[in-house]
Scaffold this motif. Structure first.
Motif, PDB file in Angstrom:
ATOM      1  N   GLU A  53      12.286  44.792  18.994  1.00  0.00           N
ATOM      2  CA  GLU A  53      11.335  43.863  18.397  1.00  0.00           C
ATOM      3  C   GLU A  53       9.940  44.139  18.958  1.00  0.00           C
TER       4      GLU A  53
ATOM      5  N   PRO B 243       5.994  39.556  21.503  1.00  0.00           N
ATOM      6  CA  PRO B 243       5.487  38.260  21.039  1.00  0.00           C
ATOM      7  C   PRO B 243       4.069  38.052  21.566  1.00  0.00           C
TER       8      PRO B 243
ATOM      9  N   ALA C 257       2.934  28.603  22.336  1.00  0.00           N
ATOM     10  CA  ALA C 257       4.013  29.558  22.099  1.00  0.00           C
ATOM     11  C   ALA C 257       5.364  29.021  22.538  1.00  0.00           C
TER      12      ALA C 257
ATOM     13  N   THR D 109       6.444  27.328  19.346  1.00  0.00           N
ATOM     14  CA  THR D 109       6.313  27.994  18.049  1.00  0.00           C
ATOM     15  C   THR D 109       7.041  29.329  17.968  1.00  0.00           C
ATOM     16  N   GLN D 110       7.379  29.932  19.104  1.00  0.00           N
ATOM     17  CA  GLN D 110       8.036  31.233  19.086  1.00  0.00           C
ATOM     18  C   GLN D 110       9.560  31.057  18.996  1.00  0.00           C
ATOM     19  N   TRP D 111      10.126  31.599  17.923  1.00  0.00           N
ATOM     20  CA  TRP D 111      11.559  31.488  17.693  1.00  0.00           C
ATOM     21  C   TRP D 111      12.131  32.832  17.262  1.00  0.00           C
ATOM     22  N   HIS D 112      13.333  33.107  17.737  1.00  0.00           N
ATOM     23  CA  HIS D 112      14.089  34.272  17.292  1.00  0.00           C
ATOM     24  C   HIS D 112      15.537  33.820  17.142  1.00  0.00           C
TER      25      HIS D 112
ATOM     26  N   ALA E  18      11.653  29.810  22.562  1.00  0.00           N
ATOM     27  CA  ALA E  18      10.798  30.600  23.450  1.00  0.00           C
ATOM     28  C   ALA E  18      11.536  31.183  24.651  1.00  0.00           C
TER      29      ALA E  18
ATOM     30  N   VAL F  12      12.977  34.316  23.358  1.00  0.00           N
ATOM     31  CA  VAL F  12      11.949  35.279  22.945  1.00  0.00           C
ATOM     32  C   VAL F  12      11.340  35.973  24.150  1.00  0.00           C
ATOM     33  N   TYR F  13      10.928  35.185  25.146  1.00  0.00           N
ATOM     34  CA  TYR F  13      10.266  35.767  26.320  1.00  0.00           C
ATOM     35  C   TYR F  13      11.267  36.228  27.379  1.00  0.00           C
TER      36      TYR F  13
END
Length: 679
Positions: free
Chosen positions: A367, A370, A377, A380-383, A435, A438-439
């Motif tokens: 990927e 981000p 974040a 708002t950050q989603w996977h 998040a 993601v992170y």
């Protein structure tokens, strides 16, 4: 409906399904171009046409094997009654019913076909890849060995073939419930390497594609896999008094399979298409045809569940219509199976290969990076990890259904427990898809946040929800000799293996010791580099945290709990070790997994500084959960003392303070004894 008619319909189901599947896969493959000759290295028409046909046979046989095992494990009565001696219950003794034995025989037959089909698929896939180089000097080339051991696809199919062979032997040998359950689990494991191959393996959105196709396979075996052996069992079921109850259980499995197939199919299709315009491509048209047929199958299942099963249970004679619909369902399922294989051989409109010029993050994670971490974040950050989303939604649905069942029955269940369970499931979705996930792949500190939340924060509301206690109260035990979810879950909870894992000392060692093993033994690399390793990591730490919290503040059965002072001591020792672990990472000057976090290339912070931040998180994030656990132990200790005091008061009231009077009389008798003059 006579047994002869039912037998004829049952016998016709499998040939009709096979013919429909073979015809559709050849027609769809020809239409989409999947069966066209290759420009370079064409293996020949017998491989191009033979591989899809053998793959259809493989799909149907593995589904039938798992489905027949599921019938034996969850649907059919094994002995006809649960009124057996204690020795029989402990050792699984007793002659199985002919219906149950027939299901196991069908599972064994399907497993043999599955083994042959898996071996044939492995060979044809090698020839399909190697082309003219597959044969040398009249035999297979030495590259076949490299294909089986050096390539991911070859290794996956070698594992599948071995699992199929072992499952075939077990289906013949085992006849106890425990043996059938373990065989079912082993056969289901074969779905994992299958999900990791094909389009999903090379997909740009790897984790979403793999998880969605995995759920798709589970849905297929839960629906199609039960349908085929059920057709063969038609003459034995048609004349039974409990036919309606058996049909209702099978309908529940079919509904579960339909939901998984429909939802995962749409998710998987969205990964491989850029927009609605891609529905005009051959891949999109095949996908649309498969979706339409799936909806038709769902409509047939709805008719079964809403109109026919109730009439069968009431003796209204709806079995003929049921079996006719079952035959139509089998034919449509054959077409769906053929379309599924054709789709797996058809190139999707969205290229599945990564771009030629890829960043370091994409090469490692699959990927793009981000945006830099921020307060915004975090939310708002989603996977999406659709596997854990499905687990959380299914667990929430089951809990709410049990809660409503108790309320309808007039029993009480604390709303706070329901809220806690739903909070735990929401937390599980956020930790695995938000998040932290993601992170967690690009920052050591992000990975530590995900880890700490999984092991310390998410399990707490789950334990307070007391799901096992709700299960015992809301779901009635079966009395016909079969096992449902209640019996299987309680069997696992009360097993010796679960007893060892849930022992407070073992749970504490697993809770704290896993940290050291995971971060300092090199295992962490597999959770970062492989999708399967990541999912196993999530499952392990979630279970470790749940068992530890359960041993301290839980109320569910099956867990040995120490007296409250010892619980507090275990908590303090474990948390002290946890703090020491965090300090060791903070003070470390060597990078953990340098090949990953040292090469991720985000430029936000140096890898060693980020790792030290991760140590601070490991040390500090446990403070609040530890405090909550300590408060929970203290509250339960107080309530236990109050209950003991009330019990003691009631006992004294019943005996008119006999114990106190006896104690006073003893003191009086001692005071009346003559004193020793030498004192």
């Amino acid at each position: 409906m006579t047994a002869v008619t039912a037998r004829r319909l049952g016998i016709l189901i499998l040939p009709g399904l096979l013919v429909a599947a073979f015809c559709v896969v050849l027609l769809a493959g020809t239409y989409s171009g999947a069966l066209d000759a290759y420009t370079l290295g064409d293996p020949g028409p017998w491989v191009r046409y033979g591989l899809p046909i053998v793959k259809v046979l493989y799909n149907l046989s593995i589904a039938t094997c798992i489905g027949a095992l599921a019938l034996a494990a969850f649907v059919l009565p094994r002995t006809g009654s649960l009124r057996r001696s204690r020795e029989q219950k402990q050792h699984g003794a007793g002659t199985p019913e002919p219906l149950w034995e027939a299901a196991m025989q069908y599972a064994a037959s399907a497993a043999v076909v599955w083994t042959v089909a898996a071996a044939g698929t492995t060979l044809l896939m090698y020839i399909d890849i190697a082309g003219a180089q597959a044969f040398q000097a009249g035999g297979l080339s030495a590259d076949f060995g490299f294909f089986l051991t050096g390539l991911d696809t070859g290794r996956a199919w070698l594992v599948i073939t071995c699992i199929a062979a072992v499952a075939a032997m077990l289906c013949i040998a085992v006849r106890s419930y425990t043996g059938v359950g373990l065989t079912l689990l082993l056969a289901a494991v074969a779905l994992v390497p299958q999900a990791l191959t094909g389009h999903a393996a090379g997909s740009d959105n790897h984790s979403l594609a793999v998880n969605s196709i995995g759920l798709h396979l589970v849905g297929a075996v839960a629906w199609l896999g039960v349908l085929i052996p059920f057709g063969f069992l038609a003459p034995r079921i048609a004349g039974r008094a409990d036919a309606g109850a058996l049909l209702r259980r099978i309908s529940a499995l079919a509904l579960f399979g339909f939901v998984l197939i429909a939802s995962s199919g749409m998710i998987n299709g969205s990964v491989r298409m850029a927009g609605p315009e891609d529905l005009l491509t051959p891949y999109g048209q095949l996908l649309l045809a498969k979706l339409v047929l799936t909806v038709v199958l769902g409509a047939i299942g709805w008719v079964h569940r809403s109109r026919i099963i109730g009439r069968v249970e009431s003796g209204a004679g709806a079995l003929p219509l049921f079996w006719r619909l079952l035959g139509v369902e089998a034919l449509i399922f054959g077409a769906v199976s053929g379309l599924a294989v054709a789709l797996s051989r058809t190139a999707p409109p969205v290229p599945q290969e990564p771009p030629e010029v890829a960043t370091a993050a994409r090469l490692l994670t699959g990927e793009d990076l981000p945006p830099p971490p921020s307060v915004e974040a975090v939310w708002t950050q989603w996977h999406p990890d659709v596997f854990w989303i499905a687990v959380a939604l299914l667990a929430s649905y089951a809990y709410i259904r049990g809660f409503l069942a108790l309320r309808r029955r007039g029993d009480s269940w604390p709303v706070l427990r329901l809220i806690c369970w739903l909070l735990g499931m929401a937390g599980l979705i956020y930790v695995t898809s938000g998040a932290p996930a993601v992170y967690g792949t690009v920052l050591f500190s992000g990975h530590m946040v995900q880890h700490m939340l999984l092991v310390m924060a998410v399990p707490l509301p789950m334990v307070i929800g007391a799901p096992i206690t709700l299960l015992m109260r809301a779901v009635a035990p079966r009395r016909d000799g079969s096992r449902g979810p209640r019996e299987w879950i309680l069997g696992v909870v009360h097993s010796r293996f679960a007893g060892v894992l849930s022992n407070p000392i073992v749970a504490a060692v697993n809770f704290a010791g896993s940290l050291v093993v995971f971060y300092y033994s090199g295992i962490m690399w597999y959770s970062l580099d492989t999708h399967l390793g990541h999912e196993i990591m999530v499952a392990h730490f979630l279970v470790a945290g749940y068992l530890f919290a359960q041993s301290l503040i839980g109320t569910d059965p099956g867990v040995k709990r120490y007296p409250y002072p010892i619980r507090l001591l275990v908590l303090l020792i474990t948390m002290a070790f946890h703090a020491f672990f965090g300090i060791s990472i903070m003070s470390s000057t060597s990078l953990i997994e340098p090949n990953w976090f040292g090469n991720i290339g985000h430029g936000w912070v140096s890898a060693i500084e980020d790792q030290q931040t991760g140590g601070e998180i490991a040390w500090g994030i446990g403070e609040l959960p530890t405090l909550l656990l300590a408060i929970g132990v203290a509250v339960q200790w107080t309530k236990s003392s109050r209950r003991e005091a009330v019990r003691s008061d009631r006992q004294e009231d019943k005996t008119s303070d006999a114990e106190l009077r006896a104690y006073n009389e003893m003191l009086a008798s001692l005071s009346k004894r003559p004193q020793d003059p030498r004192r």
